[in-house]
Design an enzyme around this catalytic site. Structure first.
Site, PDB file in Angstrom:
ATOM      1  N   HIS A  61       0.855  -1.183   0.000  1.00 52.80           N
ATOM      2  CA  HIS A  61       0.000   0.000   0.000  1.00 52.80           C
ATOM      3  C   HIS A  61       0.890   1.231   0.000  1.00 52.80           C
ATOM      4  O   HIS A  61       1.953   1.218   0.603  1.00 52.80           O
ATOM      5  CB  HIS A  61      -0.892   0.006   1.254  1.00 52.80           C
ATOM      6  CG  HIS A  61      -2.060   0.921   1.119  1.00 52.80           C
ATOM      7  ND1 HIS A  61      -1.973   2.256   1.404  1.00 52.80           N
ATOM      8  CD2 HIS A  61      -3.326   0.683   0.704  1.00 52.80           C
ATOM      9  CE1 HIS A  61      -3.154   2.804   1.174  1.00 52.80           C
ATOM     10  NE2 HIS A  61      -3.997   1.881   0.746  1.00 52.80           N
ATOM     11  N   ASP A  63      -7.979  -5.472   0.108  1.00 51.03           N
ATOM     12  CA  ASP A  63      -8.468  -6.231  -1.043  1.00 51.03           C
ATOM     13  C   ASP A  63      -8.123  -7.706  -0.973  1.00 51.03           C
ATOM     14  O   ASP A  63      -8.724  -8.520  -1.665  1.00 51.03           O
ATOM     15  CB  ASP A  63      -7.891  -5.642  -2.335  1.00 51.03           C
ATOM     16  CG  ASP A  63      -8.465  -4.278  -2.591  1.00 51.03           C
ATOM     17  OD1 ASP A  63      -9.678  -4.125  -2.419  1.00 51.03           O
ATOM     18  OD2 ASP A  63      -7.708  -3.363  -2.948  1.00 51.03           O
TER      19      ASP A  63
HETATM   20  N1  CMC Z   1       4.119  -7.296  -4.965  1.00 47.18           N
HETATM   21  C1  CMC Z   1       5.457  -7.311  -5.113  1.00 47.18           C
HETATM   22  N2  CMC Z   1       6.267  -6.240  -4.934  1.00 47.18           N
HETATM   23  C2  CMC Z   1       5.677  -5.103  -4.579  1.00 47.18           C
HETATM   24  C3  CMC Z   1       4.285  -4.994  -4.395  1.00 47.18           C
HETATM   25  C4  CMC Z   1       3.495  -6.153  -4.602  1.00 47.18           C
HETATM   26  N3  CMC Z   1       2.176  -6.127  -4.429  1.00 47.18           N
HETATM   27  N4  CMC Z   1       3.972  -3.729  -4.044  1.00 47.18           N
HETATM   28  C5  CMC Z   1       5.127  -3.055  -4.018  1.00 47.18           C
HETATM   29  N5  CMC Z   1       6.167  -3.886  -4.327  1.00 47.18           N
HETATM   30  C6  CMC Z   1       7.593  -3.569  -4.318  1.00 47.18           C
HETATM   31  C7  CMC Z   1       7.994  -2.739  -5.539  1.00 47.18           C
HETATM   32  O1  CMC Z   1       8.385  -3.564  -6.597  1.00 47.18           O
HETATM   33  C8  CMC Z   1       9.114  -1.910  -4.966  1.00 47.18           C
HETATM   34  O2  CMC Z   1      10.268  -2.737  -4.889  1.00 47.18           O
HETATM   35  P1  CMC Z   1      11.752  -2.111  -5.129  1.00 47.18           P
HETATM   36  O3  CMC Z   1      11.948  -1.140  -4.002  1.00 47.18           O
HETATM   37  O4  CMC Z   1      12.657  -3.282  -5.085  1.00 47.18           O
HETATM   38  O5  CMC Z   1      11.700  -1.446  -6.486  1.00 47.18           O
HETATM   39  C9  CMC Z   1       8.685  -1.620  -3.527  1.00 47.18           C
HETATM   40  O6  CMC Z   1       7.826  -2.744  -3.173  1.00 47.18           O
HETATM   41  C10 CMC Z   1       7.909  -0.318  -3.367  1.00 47.18           C
HETATM   42  O7  CMC Z   1       6.832  -0.329  -4.284  1.00 47.18           O
HETATM   43  P2  CMC Z   1       6.168   0.922  -4.969  1.00 47.18           P
HETATM   44  O8  CMC Z   1       5.650   0.527  -6.309  1.00 47.18           O
HETATM   45  O9  CMC Z   1       7.085   2.097  -4.869  1.00 47.18           O
HETATM   46  O10 CMC Z   1       4.947   1.183  -3.997  1.00 47.18           O
HETATM   47  P3  CMC Z   1       3.752   2.150  -4.290  1.00 47.18           P
HETATM   48  O11 CMC Z   1       3.462   2.851  -3.029  1.00 47.18           O
HETATM   49  O12 CMC Z   1       4.004   2.988  -5.491  1.00 47.18           O
HETATM   50  O13 CMC Z   1       2.582   1.133  -4.669  1.00 47.18           O
HETATM   51  C11 CMC Z   1       0.670  -0.213  -4.598  1.00 47.18           C
HETATM   52  C12 CMC Z   1       1.509   0.833  -3.865  1.00 47.18           C
HETATM   53  C13 CMC Z   1      -0.614  -0.482  -3.794  1.00 47.18           C
HETATM   54  C14 CMC Z   1       0.267   0.316  -5.973  1.00 47.18           C
HETATM   55  C15 CMC Z   1       1.507  -1.518  -4.751  1.00 47.18           C
HETATM   56  O14 CMC Z   1       1.880  -1.999  -3.486  1.00 47.18           O
HETATM   57  C16 CMC Z   1       0.773  -2.587  -5.548  1.00 47.18           C
HETATM   58  O15 CMC Z   1       0.798  -2.574  -6.775  1.00 47.18           O
HETATM   59  N6  CMC Z   1       0.086  -3.562  -4.837  1.00 47.18           N
HETATM   60  C17 CMC Z   1      -0.689  -4.563  -5.523  1.00 47.18           C
HETATM   61  C18 CMC Z   1      -2.037  -3.987  -5.925  1.00 47.18           C
HETATM   62  C19 CMC Z   1      -2.958  -3.826  -4.747  1.00 47.18           C
HETATM   63  O16 CMC Z   1      -3.136  -4.724  -3.935  1.00 47.18           O
HETATM   64  N7  CMC Z   1      -3.600  -2.644  -4.668  1.00 47.18           N
HETATM   65  C20 CMC Z   1      -4.595  -2.350  -3.645  1.00 47.18           C
HETATM   66  C21 CMC Z   1      -4.206  -1.230  -2.767  1.00 47.18           C
HETATM   67  S1  CMC Z   1      -5.264  -1.129  -1.324  1.00 47.18           S
HETATM   68  C22 CMC Z   1      -6.798  -0.651  -1.938  1.00 47.18           C
HETATM   69  C23 CMC Z   1      -6.824   0.728  -2.471  1.00 47.18           C
HETATM   70  O17 CMC Z   1      -6.525   1.647  -1.700  1.00 47.18           O
HETATM   71  O18 CMC Z   1      -7.177   0.897  -3.634  1.00 47.18           O
END
Ligand code: CMC
Length: 447
Positions: free
Chosen positions: A323, A381
């Site tokens: 998240h 989720d």
């Molecule tokens: N699986 C694997 N790796 C992940 C994931 C994941 N679900 N989420 C983040 N990472 C890794 C990412 O690859 C990065 O690694 P590194 O530092 O080595 O490059 C690190 O963790 C930080 O990730 P980020 O992309 O900078 O994180 P973000 O804050 O931009 O993304 C997120 C947040 C929710 C989009 C992401 O965690 C994600 O895609 N999760 C899966 C989709 C999901 O479950 N979304 C629902 C969110 S809760 C409901 C809502 O509020 O809508």
């Protein structure tokens, strides 16, 4: 090189002692003092409005990870501690002690209702649950196999063409009526999007049922036979609605605010929010979790899947984990974990392979160094998808349900913005990295 002095308030202390930060533009002798704006709790924010006028530079924050776009009194999140408050009340207490409509009242009005206020609110919502009969015919224009989120975006947007009598955004009474209409009608619109996709007759709302019961009724009942809503399932649905009702300045809420900042009408703004929610990184994640579990298929395939998730070249993510704000267990996920077991017991589901798979994934991911070091915990989720599936709700409706719940948060945030005298049109800036100024070559010169 710029240097921002350490803010006078400790980010995590919650004391928010007023102070300032100073931003110095190296080599120019120019600097600007940034007043720190305190919040009730949580870190203060540096007011950067004078940075461009005084230093001639913009700030750069792709994804807005460190930028507060607005003041708000509605929702507070401490992502490190896993805390979510609505109007100061912890989400755990709201989920236990309140109904969804009480939470909706709280989000909209700032306080929980007393009995008389609740009765009036309930009646107001109930009296608006039907949709204009002409709007009903609008559904026929969609392909039968359209995704219900596409139908939702279209039909909610079309509400602006049907409810002209509440479109004056500067009139508080119009704003109030629009809020009622949206909260009351989205379940009907959503349930009908589903009925349309499966070719069943639309079920008109029933005023004797609670908000959650009515939604389940419109989704599941058919005219040919009576339909009894299970109290456990109605409570689970109500809880899911509460847990999705608002979540601070997330992507869809920010979309609603940005659209609203232009003076667009509330129905158009909520349609924009629905479109924004659709993506798999946001509200589409609950649907994506189920697809992922189906793809994994069996616990023996988990190690291979986790290896793919860790592989930077694969673009595979563990859906339902991670998240932007929570770097701890999502408090909503904890509540839903419990609800999940209640629902499965009520439905007599003992061995649900998807649930077993989800539990195994959760166990592995919460101990694996990759996820632990990146603070990737299960989010809301992860469990909501499993509960909804057990309740017989089709996967394509998961995000729709999220939209039904979040409409309350969106319209509360929109109303708050409209009542804020300092509100102005949202207009982010950019770092331009395209071609420098050049002359247009003639067709002959282009060869
Ligand atoms: N699986 C694997 N790796 C992940 C994931 C994941 N679900 N989420 C983040 N990472 C890794 C990412 O690859 C990065 O690694 P590194 O530092 O080595 O490059 C690190 O963790 C930080 O990730 P980020 O992309 O900078 O994180 P973000 O804050 O931009 O993304 C997120 C947040 C929710 C989009 C992401 O965690 C994600 O895609 N999760 C899966 C989709 C999901 O479950 N979304 C629902 C969110 S809760 C409901 C809502 O509020 O809508």
């Amino acid at each position: 090189m710029n240097e921002m002095s350490k803010p006078g308030a400790e980010a995590k202390s919650g004391h928010n002692a007023p102070g300032s930060a100073t931003l110095t533009l190296d080599g120019t002798g120019k600097s600007v003092t940034l007043p720190l704006v305190p919040g009730t709790i949580g870190p203060a924010v540096a007011d950067i409005r004078k940075v461009y006028p005084e230093l001639g530079i913009f700030t750069f924050d792709p994804g807005y990870g460190g930028t507060a776009a607005t003041e708000s009194k509605i929702t507070y999140i401490d992502g490190d501690a896993g805390i979510l408050l609505h109007r100061g009340y912890p989400i755990e207490q709201l989920a236990e002690k309140c109904s969804f409509l009480e939470v909706a009242y709280l989000l909209l009005n700032g306080e929980l209702p007393n009995k008389a206020q609740m009765a009036e609110f309930d009646t107001g919502v109930t009296r608006h649950t039907m949709i204009h009969e002409q709007l009903r015919r609008f559904y026929d224009g969609f392909r039968r196999d359209a995704h219900p989120m596409a139908v939702m975006t279209g039909v909610v947007g079309a509400m602006s063409a049907f409810y002209h009598d509440s479109l004056d955004i500067n009139d508080p009474e119009h704003r109030r009526i629009s809020a009622f209409r949206l909260i009351a009608k989205v379940p009907t619109i959503a349930a009908w999007a589903y009925k349309y996709s499966i070719g069943q007759p639309f079920m008109y709302p029933r005023n004797d049922l609670s908000y959650a019961e009515n939604f389940l009724y419109m989704m599941n009942a058919v005219p040919a036979e009576p339909y009894n809503v299970s109290p456990v399932l109605a409570r689970a649905m109500d809880r899911i609605l509460i847990l999705h009702a608002d979540h601070e300045q997330n992507a869809s809420t920010s979309t609603v605010r940005l659209a609203g900042s232009t003076g667009a009408n509330p129905f158009a703004c909520i349609a924009a929010g629905i479109a924004s929610l659709w993506g798999p990184a946001h509200g589409g994640a609950n649907e994506a979790v189920l697809k992922m579990l189906a793809e994994i298929g069996h616990p023996k395939n988990i190690p291979d899947f986790i290896a793919k998730v860790k592989d930077k070249n694969s673009n595979v993510r563990l859906m339902g984990f991670g998240h932007r704000v929570y770097k701890n267990f999502d408090p909503r996920a904890k509540i839903l974990q419990e609800t999940c077991h209640e629902v499965l017991t009520e439905l007599g589901i003992k061995d649900e392979p998807l649930l077993d798979l989800a539990m195994e994934l959760e166990k592995i991911a919460t101990h694996d160094e990759y996820f632990v070091s990146r603070k990737l915990y299960p989010n809301v989720d992860f469990y909501s998808g499993i509960i909804l599936k057990a309740m017989g709700i089709p996967t394509s409706m998961f995000t729709v349900l999220f939209a039904v719940a979040r409409t309350t948060g969106w319209i509360s945030q929109w109303k708050e913005m409209m009542e804020d005298p300092s509100q102005r049109i949202g207009r982010p800036r950019q770092v331009y990295t395209g071609a420098p100024l050049r002359d247009v070559p003639t067709a002959a010169e282009r060869g």
